[in-house]
Design a protein around this motif. Structure first.
Motif, PDB file in Angstrom:
ATOM      1  N   GLY A 177       0.844  -1.191  -0.064  1.00  0.00           N
ATOM      2  CA  GLY A 177      -0.113   0.094   0.111  1.00  0.00           C
ATOM      3  C   GLY A 177       0.911   1.479   0.098  1.00  0.00           C
ATOM      4  O   GLY A 177       0.281   2.629  -0.019  1.00  0.00           O
ATOM      5  N   GLY A 178       2.194   1.204   0.101  1.00  0.00           N
ATOM      6  CA  GLY A 178       2.876   2.269   0.170  1.00  0.00           C
ATOM      7  C   GLY A 178       4.110   2.352  -1.027  1.00  0.00           C
ATOM      8  O   GLY A 178       4.057   1.356  -1.844  1.00  0.00           O
ATOM      9  N   ASP A 179       4.934   3.202  -0.824  1.00  0.00           N
ATOM     10  CA  ASP A 179       6.233   3.278  -1.677  1.00  0.00           C
ATOM     11  C   ASP A 179       7.496   2.763  -0.826  1.00  0.00           C
ATOM     12  O   ASP A 179       8.038   3.443  -0.090  1.00  0.00           O
ATOM     13  N   LEU A 180       7.812   1.309  -1.186  1.00  0.00           N
ATOM     14  CA  LEU A 180       9.092   0.858  -0.191  1.00  0.00           C
ATOM     15  C   LEU A 180      10.223   1.599  -0.454  1.00  0.00           C
ATOM     16  O   LEU A 180      11.099   1.684   0.519  1.00  0.00           O
ATOM     17  N   GLY A 181      10.535   2.006  -1.815  1.00  0.00           N
ATOM     18  CA  GLY A 181      11.837   2.585  -2.162  1.00  0.00           C
ATOM     19  C   GLY A 181      11.908   3.982  -1.409  1.00  0.00           C
ATOM     20  O   GLY A 181      13.038   4.216  -0.923  1.00  0.00           O
ATOM     21  N   LEU A 182      10.708   4.715  -1.335  1.00  0.00           N
ATOM     22  CA  LEU A 182      10.731   5.656  -0.655  1.00  0.00           C
ATOM     23  C   LEU A 182      10.884   5.634   0.835  1.00  0.00           C
ATOM     24  O   LEU A 182      11.617   6.594   1.693  1.00  0.00           O
ATOM     25  N   LEU A 183      10.283   4.734   1.297  1.00  0.00           N
ATOM     26  CA  LEU A 183      10.426   4.335   2.691  1.00  0.00           C
ATOM     27  C   LEU A 183      11.955   4.053   3.075  1.00  0.00           C
ATOM     28  O   LEU A 183      12.450   4.586   4.164  1.00  0.00           O
ATOM     29  N   CYS A 184      12.579   3.402   2.354  1.00  0.00           N
ATOM     30  CA  CYS A 184      13.887   3.006   2.596  1.00  0.00           C
ATOM     31  C   CYS A 184      14.713   4.073   2.421  1.00  0.00           C
ATOM     32  O   CYS A 184      15.590   4.512   3.318  1.00  0.00           O
ATOM     33  N   HIS A 185      14.881   5.163   1.359  1.00  0.00           N
ATOM     34  CA  HIS A 185      15.403   6.296   1.299  1.00  0.00           C
ATOM     35  C   HIS A 185      14.927   7.343   2.554  1.00  0.00           C
ATOM     36  O   HIS A 185      16.080   7.774   3.087  1.00  0.00           O
ATOM     37  N   ALA A 186      13.658   7.603   3.020  1.00  0.00           N
ATOM     38  CA  ALA A 186      13.530   8.172   4.148  1.00  0.00           C
ATOM     39  C   ALA A 186      14.247   7.702   5.396  1.00  0.00           C
ATOM     40  O   ALA A 186      14.718   8.891   6.268  1.00  0.00           O
ATOM     41  N   ILE A 187      14.215   6.338   5.761  1.00  0.00           N
ATOM     42  CA  ILE A 187      15.028   6.062   6.648  1.00  0.00           C
ATOM     43  C   ILE A 187      16.624   6.375   6.587  1.00  0.00           C
ATOM     44  O   ILE A 187      17.006   6.860   7.674  1.00  0.00           O
ATOM     45  N   THR A 188      17.188   6.096   5.816  1.00  0.00           N
ATOM     46  CA  THR A 188      18.591   6.301   5.567  1.00  0.00           C
ATOM     47  C   THR A 188      18.864   7.813   5.399  1.00  0.00           C
ATOM     48  O   THR A 188      19.901   8.115   5.980  1.00  0.00           O
ATOM     49  N   ARG A 189      17.917   8.598   4.794  1.00  0.00           N
ATOM     50  CA  ARG A 189      17.975  10.062   4.919  1.00  0.00           C
ATOM     51  C   ARG A 189      18.113  10.548   6.202  1.00  0.00           C
ATOM     52  O   ARG A 189      18.543  11.475   6.593  1.00  0.00           O
ATOM     53  N   SER A 190      17.214   9.913   7.111  1.00  0.00           N
ATOM     54  CA  SER A 190      16.859  10.249   8.357  1.00  0.00           C
ATOM     55  C   SER A 190      18.419  10.348   9.102  1.00  0.00           C
ATOM     56  O   SER A 190      18.370  11.149   9.931  1.00  0.00           O
ATOM     57  N   VAL A 191      18.979   9.186   8.897  1.00  0.00           N
ATOM     58  CA  VAL A 191      20.617   9.056   9.645  1.00  0.00           C
ATOM     59  C   VAL A 191      21.422   9.998   9.152  1.00  0.00           C
ATOM     60  O   VAL A 191      22.006  10.986   9.737  1.00  0.00           O
ATOM     61  N   TRP A 192      21.631   9.951   7.690  1.00  0.00           N
ATOM     62  CA  TRP A 192      22.803  10.762   7.155  1.00  0.00           C
ATOM     63  C   TRP A 192      22.529  12.142   6.630  1.00  0.00           C
ATOM     64  O   TRP A 192      23.537  12.857   6.476  1.00  0.00           O
ATOM     65  N   ALA A 193      21.075  12.472   6.721  1.00  0.00           N
ATOM     66  CA  ALA A 193      20.851  13.945   6.393  1.00  0.00           C
ATOM     67  C   ALA A 193      20.343  14.896   7.473  1.00  0.00           C
ATOM     68  O   ALA A 193      20.436  16.113   7.731  1.00  0.00           O
ATOM     69  N   ASP A 194      19.432  14.184   8.157  1.00  0.00           N
ATOM     70  CA  ASP A 194      18.467  14.873   8.930  1.00  0.00           C
ATOM     71  C   ASP A 194      18.634  14.617  10.454  1.00  0.00           C
ATOM     72  O   ASP A 194      18.025  15.382  11.143  1.00  0.00           O
ATOM     73  N   GLN A 195      19.835  14.134  10.620  1.00  0.00           N
ATOM     74  CA  GLN A 195      20.279  13.897  12.097  1.00  0.00           C
ATOM     75  C   GLN A 195      19.168  13.252  13.006  1.00  0.00           C
ATOM     76  O   GLN A 195      19.008  13.720  14.374  1.00  0.00           O
ATOM     77  N   LYS A 196      18.602  12.384  12.807  1.00  0.00           N
ATOM     78  CA  LYS A 196      17.596  11.500  13.581  1.00  0.00           C
ATOM     79  C   LYS A 196      17.907  10.209  13.849  1.00  0.00           C
ATOM     80  O   LYS A 196      18.636   9.613  13.171  1.00  0.00           O
ATOM     81  N   ASP A 197      17.334   9.788  14.995  1.00  0.00           N
ATOM     82  CA  ASP A 197      17.609   8.411  15.212  1.00  0.00           C
ATOM     83  C   ASP A 197      16.731   7.360  14.881  1.00  0.00           C
ATOM     84  O   ASP A 197      15.540   7.333  15.229  1.00  0.00           O
ATOM     85  N   VAL A 198      16.959   6.248  13.840  1.00  0.00           N
ATOM     86  CA  VAL A 198      16.031   5.454  13.366  1.00  0.00           C
ATOM     87  C   VAL A 198      15.857   4.381  14.088  1.00  0.00           C
ATOM     88  O   VAL A 198      15.097   3.431  13.710  1.00  0.00           O
ATOM     89  N   ALA A 199      16.318   4.515  15.576  1.00  0.00           N
ATOM     90  CA  ALA A 199      15.842   3.603  16.488  1.00  0.00           C
ATOM     91  C   ALA A 199      14.542   3.943  17.301  1.00  0.00           C
ATOM     92  O   ALA A 199      14.105   3.105  17.890  1.00  0.00           O
ATOM     93  N   GLU A 200      14.453   5.049  17.063  1.00  0.00           N
ATOM     94  CA  GLU A 200      13.145   5.725  17.896  1.00  0.00           C
ATOM     95  C   GLU A 200      11.690   5.511  16.960  1.00  0.00           C
ATOM     96  O   GLU A 200      12.054   5.741  15.749  1.00  0.00           O
ATOM     97  N   ASP A 201      10.898   4.977  17.684  1.00  0.00           N
ATOM     98  CA  ASP A 201       9.407   5.085  17.076  1.00  0.00           C
ATOM     99  C   ASP A 201       9.075   6.172  16.497  1.00  0.00           C
ATOM    100  O   ASP A 201       8.412   6.067  15.197  1.00  0.00           O
ATOM    101  N   GLU A 202       9.338   7.484  16.901  1.00  0.00           N
ATOM    102  CA  GLU A 202       8.801   8.505  16.239  1.00  0.00           C
ATOM    103  C   GLU A 202       9.310   8.741  15.101  1.00  0.00           C
ATOM    104  O   GLU A 202       8.581   9.168  13.891  1.00  0.00           O
ATOM    105  N   THR A 203      10.679   8.614  14.889  1.00  0.00           N
ATOM    106  CA  THR A 203      11.144   8.774  13.532  1.00  0.00           C
ATOM    107  C   THR A 203      10.608   7.642  12.548  1.00  0.00           C
ATOM    108  O   THR A 203      10.490   7.971  11.392  1.00  0.00           O
ATOM    109  N   ILE A 204      10.558   6.247  12.845  1.00  0.00           N
ATOM    110  CA  ILE A 204      10.288   5.471  12.036  1.00  0.00           C
ATOM    111  C   ILE A 204       8.692   5.787  11.491  1.00  0.00           C
ATOM    112  O   ILE A 204       8.376   5.334  10.318  1.00  0.00           O
ATOM    113  N   ARG A 205       7.913   6.120  12.514  1.00  0.00           N
ATOM    114  CA  ARG A 205       6.614   6.515  12.134  1.00  0.00           C
ATOM    115  C   ARG A 205       6.483   7.622  11.053  1.00  0.00           C
ATOM    116  O   ARG A 205       5.633   7.405  10.237  1.00  0.00           O
TER     117      ARG A 205
END
Length: 199
Positions: free
Chosen positions: A104-132
């Protein structure tokens, strides 16, 4: 129809630098993709690799130069020393697995959003808020961050076992049904050529 098994780690800077080029290549050739997040440190341990923190300073210095160059070449924002790296990659990996199962969603975009959160957005992808937030951005139900933990853990381990069996030793690796492996975002051009039948 060609198929690509995409072995990657949600903390990998190289998976981030791949952007959405894999999805563009797959669309161009009518290929399907199965996303297979795995524990990159466990993969290193099982295939003779060395975790970044244990590498010789010369290797780390070159890695820093190369990552910075690649990001500049691709025009992508990049923090060489992100605020939340390393962190636990399992929760974000489980979310990718749950999203793939749910659809129901875009998996490629999801993977990019997660990795971008780490390497560009300074977010912790172990946190539920970031994952949501990443799930929502990619068109998935953010509640997937709270579900499928058992299935996610089992699939995560199975992905690692499969990667080792198929000859994978680093991430990202793109494995096609012809048996060919393409390791690294800098081999996406070769993957494209292979699917086109010219390589």
């Amino acid at each position: 129809m060609a198929h690509i098994d995409y072995f990657f780690a949600t903390l990998s800077p190289y998976a981030y630098l791949a952007g959405t080029r894999l999805e563009e290549i797959a669309a161009r050739h009518g290929a399907t993709i199965t996303y297979k997040p795995l524990d990159i440190l466990a993969l290193f341990a099982r295939t003779g690799g060395t975790p970044p923190g244990e590498r010789h300073p010369n290797r780390m210095a070159y890695r820093a130069q190369e990552l910075t160059r690649q990001a500049k070449k691709l025009g992508m924002p990049f923090n060489l020393k992100p605020a939340h790296w390393p962190t636990n990659m399992a929760p974000s990996s489980y979310a990718v697995i749950a999203a793939q199962n749910a659809g129901g969603g875009d998996l490629g975009l999801l993977c990019h959003a997660i990795t971008r959160s780490v390497w560009a957005d300074q977010k912790d992808v172990a946190e539920d808020e970031t994952i949501r937030a990443c799930l929502s951005e990619a068109g998935f139900d953010p509640k997937l961050a709270d579900s499928g933990l058992l299935v996610g853990a089992e699939t995560y381990e199975r992905n690692l076992d499969e990667a080792v069996t198929r000859g994978v030793f680093g991430a990202p690796t793109y494995a096609v049904d012809s048996g060919q492996l393409f390791w690294g975002q800098d081999r996406l051009e070769d993957l494209d050529a292979h699917l086109a039948g010219t390589l």
